[in-house]
Design a protein around this motif. Structure first.
Motif, PDB file in Angstrom:
ATOM      1  N   ALA A  42     -29.465 -14.902 -56.581  1.00  0.00           N
ATOM      2  CA  ALA A  42     -30.823 -14.836 -57.124  1.00  0.00           C
ATOM      3  C   ALA A  42     -31.775 -15.378 -56.072  1.00  0.00           C
ATOM      4  N   ASN A  43     -33.057 -15.053 -56.226  1.00  0.00           N
ATOM      5  CA  ASN A  43     -34.072 -15.693 -55.404  1.00  0.00           C
ATOM      6  C   ASN A  43     -34.144 -17.159 -55.813  1.00  0.00           C
ATOM      7  N   ILE A  44     -34.386 -18.031 -54.848  1.00  0.00           N
ATOM      8  CA  ILE A  44     -34.469 -19.461 -55.123  1.00  0.00           C
ATOM      9  C   ILE A  44     -35.823 -19.963 -54.638  1.00  0.00           C
ATOM     10  N   ASP A  45     -36.598 -20.543 -55.566  1.00  0.00           N
ATOM     11  CA  ASP A  45     -37.922 -21.057 -55.257  1.00  0.00           C
ATOM     12  C   ASP A  45     -37.858 -22.577 -55.178  1.00  0.00           C
ATOM     13  N   LEU A  46     -38.207 -23.122 -54.018  1.00  0.00           N
ATOM     14  CA  LEU A  46     -38.154 -24.567 -53.806  1.00  0.00           C
ATOM     15  C   LEU A  46     -39.524 -25.230 -53.976  1.00  0.00           C
ATOM     16  N   THR A  47     -40.466 -24.554 -54.636  1.00  0.00           N
ATOM     17  CA  THR A  47     -41.799 -25.116 -54.866  1.00  0.00           C
ATOM     18  C   THR A  47     -41.687 -26.489 -55.509  1.00  0.00           C
ATOM     19  N   ASP A  65     -27.511 -11.828 -49.381  1.00  0.00           N
ATOM     20  CA  ASP A  65     -27.365 -10.613 -50.170  1.00  0.00           C
ATOM     21  C   ASP A  65     -28.717  -9.977 -50.518  1.00  0.00           C
ATOM     22  N   GLY A  66     -29.705 -10.147 -49.602  1.00  0.00           N
ATOM     23  CA  GLY A  66     -31.022  -9.559 -49.816  1.00  0.00           C
ATOM     24  C   GLY A  66     -31.960 -10.436 -50.635  1.00  0.00           C
ATOM     25  N   GLY A  93     -21.696 -21.290 -38.400  1.00  0.00           N
ATOM     26  CA  GLY A  93     -21.115 -20.129 -39.060  1.00  0.00           C
ATOM     27  C   GLY A  93     -22.008 -18.913 -38.907  1.00  0.00           C
ATOM     28  N   ILE A  94     -22.119 -18.145 -39.988  1.00  0.00           N
ATOM     29  CA  ILE A  94     -22.942 -16.934 -40.002  1.00  0.00           C
ATOM     30  C   ILE A  94     -23.939 -17.035 -41.144  1.00  0.00           C
ATOM     31  N   ILE A  95     -25.196 -16.769 -40.838  1.00  0.00           N
ATOM     32  CA  ILE A  95     -26.229 -16.617 -41.867  1.00  0.00           C
ATOM     33  C   ILE A  95     -26.660 -15.167 -41.804  1.00  0.00           C
ATOM     34  N   GLU A  96     -26.598 -14.471 -42.944  1.00  0.00           N
ATOM     35  CA  GLU A  96     -26.932 -13.049 -42.932  1.00  0.00           C
ATOM     36  C   GLU A  96     -27.649 -12.635 -44.209  1.00  0.00           C
ATOM     37  N   ASN A  97     -28.456 -11.573 -44.063  1.00  0.00           N
ATOM     38  CA  ASN A  97     -29.104 -10.921 -45.204  1.00  0.00           C
ATOM     39  C   ASN A  97     -29.942 -11.882 -46.036  1.00  0.00           C
ATOM     40  N   GLY A 133     -23.137 -20.251 -33.724  1.00  0.00           N
ATOM     41  CA  GLY A 133     -23.338 -19.502 -34.955  1.00  0.00           C
ATOM     42  C   GLY A 133     -24.074 -18.205 -34.713  1.00  0.00           C
ATOM     43  N   THR A 134     -24.243 -17.447 -35.792  1.00  0.00           N
ATOM     44  CA  THR A 134     -24.925 -16.158 -35.741  1.00  0.00           C
ATOM     45  C   THR A 134     -25.899 -16.063 -36.905  1.00  0.00           C
ATOM     46  N   ILE A 135     -27.094 -15.577 -36.614  1.00  0.00           N
ATOM     47  CA  ILE A 135     -28.071 -15.242 -37.654  1.00  0.00           C
ATOM     48  C   ILE A 135     -28.351 -13.759 -37.505  1.00  0.00           C
ATOM     49  N   ARG A 136     -28.116 -12.997 -38.572  1.00  0.00           N
ATOM     50  CA  ARG A 136     -28.340 -11.551 -38.474  1.00  0.00           C
ATOM     51  C   ARG A 136     -28.958 -11.013 -39.765  1.00  0.00           C
ATOM     52  N   ASN A 137     -29.817 -10.016 -39.576  1.00  0.00           N
ATOM     53  CA  ASN A 137     -30.493  -9.356 -40.684  1.00  0.00           C
ATOM     54  C   ASN A 137     -31.226 -10.356 -41.570  1.00  0.00           C
ATOM     55  N   CYS A 138     -31.962 -11.279 -40.939  1.00  0.00           N
ATOM     56  CA  CYS A 138     -32.705 -12.319 -41.649  1.00  0.00           C
ATOM     57  C   CYS A 138     -34.164 -12.291 -41.218  1.00  0.00           C
TER      58      CYS A 138
END
Length: 158
Positions: A42-47, A65-66, A93-97, A133-138
């Motif tokens: 889900a979207n997470i709002d940290l307001t 996951d988008g 690690g990997i951060i993606e999408n 690490g890798t950051i992709r599609n972000c």
């Protein structure tokens, strides 16, 4: 989902990533280890939440996951007592999408003792220190502003 993968639905679960804590979701216990894989559901709002960077070196996969994490805020009018500032302190690690929307990181300075303990200083939306690490599609939107002897004066608007 394999045994080492966990779903993240809210900001409380997000903050526990890598903690080793056991979290119960739908009657099932999950241990949030640093080398596990995590998937946003889900979207997470940290307001309204002053974010403390996740202090564990994460070695698994964070799959957005988008979905998006919005309003990540880390501010301080005093010297911060940590040297790696971002969603994660240290990541390998990997951060993606994943989208980070409306990031606001404004740091007056980083405490000299914190700088000397870690051996490095860094500020970033995803991680203060990225180690193999890798950051992709972000994507990232927001502002990062910091003043420190090691960082000098820096401001990024995304």
């Amino acid at each position: 989902m394999n045994a080492a993968s966990f779903y993240i639905y809210n900001k409380e679960q997000l903050a526990k990533i890598g903690s080793g804590e056991t979290v119960t979701i739908d009657g099932i216990d999950y241990e949030y280890n640093p080398d596990a894989n995590y998937k946003l559901m889900a979207n997470i709002d940290l307001t309204g939440k002053q974010w403390l960077p996740i202090p564990y070196e994460i070695k698994g996969i964070i799959n957005g996951d988008g979905y998006r994490i919005s309003n990540l805020t880390i501010t301080s009018d005093e010297a911060m007592n940590i040297a790696e500032i971002g969603l994660f302190r240290s990541f390998s690690g990997i951060i993606e999408n994943l989208e980070l929307e409306n990031v606001r990181i404004e740091i007056l300075s980083i405490d000299e003792e914190a700088e000397s303990l870690s051996g490095y200083t860094g500020i970033g939306a995803f991680a203060g220190f990225m180690k193999e690490g890798t950051i992709r599609n972000c994507t990232v939107s927001g502002i990062i502003k910091a003043t420190s002897d090691k960082l000098k004066d820096l401001t990024f608007n995304y």
